[in-house]
Design a protein around this motif. Structure first.
Motif, short mmCIF file in Angstrom:
data_model
loop_
_atom_site.label_atom_id
_atom_site.label_comp_id
_atom_site.label_asym_id
_atom_site.label_seq_id
_atom_site.Cartn_x
_atom_site.Cartn_y
_atom_site.Cartn_z
N LYS A 53 -3.64 -4.96 8.88
CA LYS A 53 -2.56 -4.48 8.01
C LYS A 53 -3.11 -3.84 6.75
O LYS A 53 -2.60 -2.82 6.27
N LEU A 54 -4.16 -4.42 6.20
CA LEU A 54 -4.79 -3.87 5.00
C LEU A 54 -5.37 -2.49 5.29
O LEU A 54 -5.18 -1.56 4.49
N HIS A 55 -6.02 -2.32 6.41
CA HIS A 55 -6.60 -1.03 6.76
C HIS A 55 -5.51 0.02 7.01
O HIS A 55 -5.67 1.18 6.62
N ILE A 56 -4.43 -0.37 7.64
CA ILE A 56 -3.31 0.56 7.85
C ILE A 56 -2.73 1.00 6.52
O ILE A 56 -2.45 2.18 6.30
N ALA A 57 -2.57 0.05 5.59
CA ALA A 57 -2.04 0.39 4.27
C ALA A 57 -2.97 1.33 3.52
O ALA A 57 -2.52 2.28 2.85
N ILE A 58 -4.26 1.11 3.64
CA ILE A 58 -5.23 1.98 2.96
C ILE A 58 -5.20 3.38 3.55
O ILE A 58 -5.25 4.38 2.82
N VAL A 59 -5.12 3.49 4.87
CA VAL A 59 -5.05 4.81 5.50
C VAL A 59 -3.79 5.55 5.08
O VAL A 59 -3.83 6.73 4.75
N LEU A 60 -2.65 4.84 5.07
CA LEU A 60 -1.40 5.49 4.65
C LEU A 60 -1.46 5.92 3.19
O LEU A 60 -0.99 6.99 2.82
N ALA A 61 -2.04 5.07 2.34
CA ALA A 61 -2.16 5.43 0.92
C ALA A 61 -3.09 6.62 0.75
O ALA A 61 -2.88 7.46 -0.14
N GLY A 62 -4.11 6.71 1.58
CA GLY A 62 -5.04 7.83 1.49
C GLY A 62 -4.43 9.15 1.92
O GLY A 62 -4.82 10.22 1.45
N PHE A 63 -3.47 9.10 2.81
CA PHE A 63 -2.83 10.32 3.31
C PHE A 63 -1.65 10.77 2.47
O PHE A 63 -1.05 11.80 2.76
N THR A 64 -1.29 10.04 1.42
CA THR A 64 -0.11 10.44 0.64
C THR A 64 -0.29 11.79 -0.02
O THR A 64 0.65 12.56 -0.15
N GLY A 65 -1.50 12.11 -0.44
CA GLY A 65 -1.76 13.42 -1.03
C GLY A 65 -1.56 14.54 -0.03
O GLY A 65 -0.99 15.59 -0.34
N ILE A 66 -2.01 14.32 1.19
CA ILE A 66 -1.83 15.32 2.25
C ILE A 66 -0.36 15.46 2.60
O ILE A 66 0.16 16.56 2.77
N PHE A 67 0.34 14.30 2.70
CA PHE A 67 1.77 14.36 2.98
C PHE A 67 2.51 15.11 1.88
O PHE A 67 3.44 15.87 2.14
N GLY A 68 2.10 14.90 0.63
CA GLY A 68 2.74 15.59 -0.49
C GLY A 68 2.58 17.10 -0.42
O GLY A 68 3.48 17.84 -0.80
N LYS A 69 1.44 17.56 0.05
CA LYS A 69 1.22 19.00 0.20
C LYS A 69 2.03 19.59 1.35
O LYS A 69 2.42 20.74 1.32
N LEU A 70 2.26 18.79 2.38
CA LEU A 70 2.98 19.29 3.56
C LEU A 70 4.49 19.31 3.37
O LEU A 70 5.18 20.05 4.07
N ILE A 71 5.02 18.51 2.46
CA ILE A 71 6.46 18.44 2.26
C ILE A 71 6.92 19.65 1.45
O ILE A 71 6.40 19.92 0.37
N THR A 72 7.91 20.36 1.98
CA THR A 72 8.39 21.56 1.29
C THR A 72 9.80 21.36 0.72
O THR A 72 10.38 22.31 0.23
N LEU A 73 10.33 20.15 0.78
CA LEU A 73 11.67 19.89 0.25
C LEU A 73 11.63 19.70 -1.25
O LEU A 73 10.61 19.29 -1.81
#
Length: 89
Positions: A7-27
């Motif tokens: 669970k800790l590793h999944i949380a870290i991976v999701l937290a690491g991808f938030t910057g990428i998700f932020g760039k992909l969101i166009t709303l």
């Protein structure tokens, strides 16, 4: 202990991808907030239905739930208002 590390590793991976998700969101911010609120409500209803904790509510509980919904609506309106404020540089 092993489950906690997974669970800790999944949380870290999701937290690491938030910057990428932020760039992909166009709303815009307001629409994004409304989508997040709707998604949270749908997921909560599904979780309650699957765990069989969904029951009929009394009038008092309905009032409390409605108040929480109104507060969430105010948060959505706040994000929509903030997104329209011009920035001064």
């Amino acid at each position: 202990m092993k489950k906690a590390f997974i669970k800790l590793h999944i949380a870290i991976v999701l937290a690491g991808f938030t910057g990428i998700f932020g760039k992909l969101i166009t709303l815009n911010e307001g629409l994004l907030a409304w989508y997040r609120i709707c998604l949270a409500a749908i997921l909560l209803a599904i979780i309650l239905a699957v765990t069989k904790k969904l029951k009929s509510v009394t009038f008092r509980e309905f009032g409390r739930i409605s108040l929480a919904g109104c507060l969430l609506g105010c948060i959505g309106c706040f994000f929509m208002a903030v997104s329209n404020i011009p920035t001064f540089r």
